[in-house]
Design a protein around this motif. Structure first.
Motif, PDB file in Angstrom:
ATOM      1  N   THR A 170     -97.134 -48.526   9.320  1.00 54.58           N
ATOM      2  CA  THR A 170     -96.768 -49.056   7.997  1.00 54.58           C
ATOM      3  C   THR A 170     -97.832 -49.991   7.457  1.00 54.58           C
ATOM      4  O   THR A 170     -97.951 -50.156   6.244  1.00 54.58           O
ATOM      5  N   PHE A 185     -95.389 -34.820  12.113  1.00 57.43           N
ATOM      6  CA  PHE A 185     -95.305 -36.272  12.060  1.00 57.43           C
ATOM      7  C   PHE A 185     -94.310 -36.687  13.145  1.00 57.43           C
ATOM      8  O   PHE A 185     -93.182 -36.181  13.167  1.00 57.43           O
ATOM      9  N   ALA A 188     -98.894 -40.362   4.292  1.00 64.62           N
ATOM     10  CA  ALA A 188     -99.244 -39.620   5.508  1.00 64.62           C
ATOM     11  C   ALA A 188     -99.636 -38.185   5.177  1.00 64.62           C
ATOM     12  O   ALA A 188    -100.570 -37.629   5.781  1.00 64.62           O
ATOM     13  N   ALA A 247    -100.226 -47.605   5.840  1.00 68.00           N
ATOM     14  CA  ALA A 247     -99.574 -47.042   4.654  1.00 68.00           C
ATOM     15  C   ALA A 247     -99.480 -48.070   3.528  1.00 68.00           C
ATOM     16  O   ALA A 247     -99.677 -47.733   2.354  1.00 68.00           O
ATOM     17  N   LYS A 298     -90.544 -45.892   6.666  1.00 71.01           N
ATOM     18  CA  LYS A 298     -89.375 -45.012   6.785  1.00 71.01           C
ATOM     19  C   LYS A 298     -88.094 -45.834   6.643  1.00 71.01           C
ATOM     20  O   LYS A 298     -88.028 -46.935   7.188  1.00 71.01           O
ATOM     21  N   ASP A 312     -92.416 -39.784  15.470  1.00 64.68           N
ATOM     22  CA  ASP A 312     -92.031 -41.177  15.676  1.00 64.68           C
ATOM     23  C   ASP A 312     -92.465 -41.620  17.078  1.00 64.68           C
ATOM     24  O   ASP A 312     -92.739 -40.790  17.946  1.00 64.68           O
ATOM     25  N   VAL A 355     -96.227 -41.391  13.074  1.00 66.48           N
ATOM     26  CA  VAL A 355     -95.868 -42.173  11.888  1.00 66.48           C
ATOM     27  C   VAL A 355     -94.849 -43.225  12.316  1.00 66.48           C
ATOM     28  O   VAL A 355     -93.722 -42.899  12.678  1.00 66.48           O
ATOM     29  N   TYR A 368    -100.510 -43.464  12.279  1.00 70.40           N
ATOM     30  CA  TYR A 368    -100.332 -43.948  10.909  1.00 70.40           C
ATOM     31  C   TYR A 368     -99.201 -44.967  10.898  1.00 70.40           C
ATOM     32  O   TYR A 368     -98.029 -44.629  11.016  1.00 70.40           O
ATOM     33  N   ILE A 413     -94.332 -43.906   2.609  1.00 70.15           N
ATOM     34  CA  ILE A 413     -95.135 -43.714   3.820  1.00 70.15           C
ATOM     35  C   ILE A 413     -95.349 -42.232   4.102  1.00 70.15           C
ATOM     36  O   ILE A 413     -96.425 -41.815   4.565  1.00 70.15           O
TER      37      ILE A 413
END
Length: 256
Positions: free
Chosen positions: A73, A8, A192, A76, A183, A10, A42, A71, A188
């Motif tokens: 928010t 995952f 994920a 999510a 996050k 950022d 993510v 992915y 989330i």
């Protein structure tokens, strides 16, 4: 070091800095793809669709991914609501196209007429009227959902208000704590993990911000890799009670 099957990752500060490339990140993602690893970006950004994010990565950062690798928010939040609410549930939204489209695709009805939920994300066109409506609806019994708690966002003008600033205003006016999705919350991350169909022991979270990326991994019981190309600084991180599983200066240092 474990043999992680999923990563995952950022975006801002980790994969790029605004419009500026981080070359080591591009090389890192290419190495992951060549090794057959599952890559999922993510991000707390709820304003953009996965298609938009993927296109930006391809065109501006030479990172060859699709919408399936992203992915947000927004997605999510839609996934979380779909897990607790039936299709056709009514939702009032403060947010932009990425959030609204994600909710509509899950079959929700976006309306201000007696909604069961109020969902609040970043909205750069927010007005007093929108805020007033959200507050009154929550006070009348609608459940309060926030996409993420980011107080600020970096842009060329400086640290501007983030989604969390809008969420906090509504929380203050309603005296109601929202369910937060992004996050560092675990929601989330759980959503994920369901998306990639991997156990948390096989996935690592990669990010530049201890208080969002790394804490999200800690909160869900995942391993983490902090890269010092963005927000967090070594002298700050060393003071934290729980340390990241791994720390690197740049992603070229990571051995797959």
């Amino acid at each position: 070091m474990k043999d992680y099957q999923g990563y995952f990752i950022d975006l801002d500060g980790t994969t790029y800095k605004g419009k500026e490339r981080i070359p080591a990140a591009g090389r890192f993602i290419k190495r992951l793809q060549e090794a057959g690893k599952e890559v999922l970006f993510v991000t707390n950004n709820s304003t953009r669709t996965p298609d938009f994010v993927a296109e930006n990565l391809r065109k501006n950062h030479d990172i060859n991914v699709t919408a399936e690798n992203v992915y947000t928010t927004a997605i999510a939040t839609a996934d979380y609501l779909r897990s607790i609410a039936p299709a056709k549930s009514k939702i009032y939204v403060i947010g932009e196209s990425g959030l609204k489209l994600a909710l509509e695709k899950r079959g929700f009805i976006l309306t201000d007429d007696q909604p069961e939920y109020v969902v609040v994300g970043l909205d750069t066109s927010v007005t007093y009227e929108k805020l007033e409506k959200a507050v009154l609806l929550i006070r009348s019994g609608a459940k309060f959902i926030g996409t993420n708690a980011d107080s600020n966002l970096p842009n060329e003008r400086g640290m501007v208000p983030g989604a969390g600033s809008i969420v906090k205003l509504i929380e203050y006016a309603t005296q109601t704590k929202p369910v937060m999705i992004g996050k560092p919350e675990a929601i989330i991350m759980k959503m994920a993990l369901e998306r990639v169909q991997l156990p948390k022991e096989k996935v690592i979270m990669v990010g530049d911000n201890y208080h969002t990326d790394i804490e999200a991994a800690i909160n869900v019981g995942m391993d983490s890799l902090l890269v010092y190309t963005g927000l967090s600084r070594p002298e700050e991180v060393i003071k934290e009670k729980i340390q990241p599983t791994y720390k690197v200066n740049n992603l070229d240092e990571w051995k797959i």
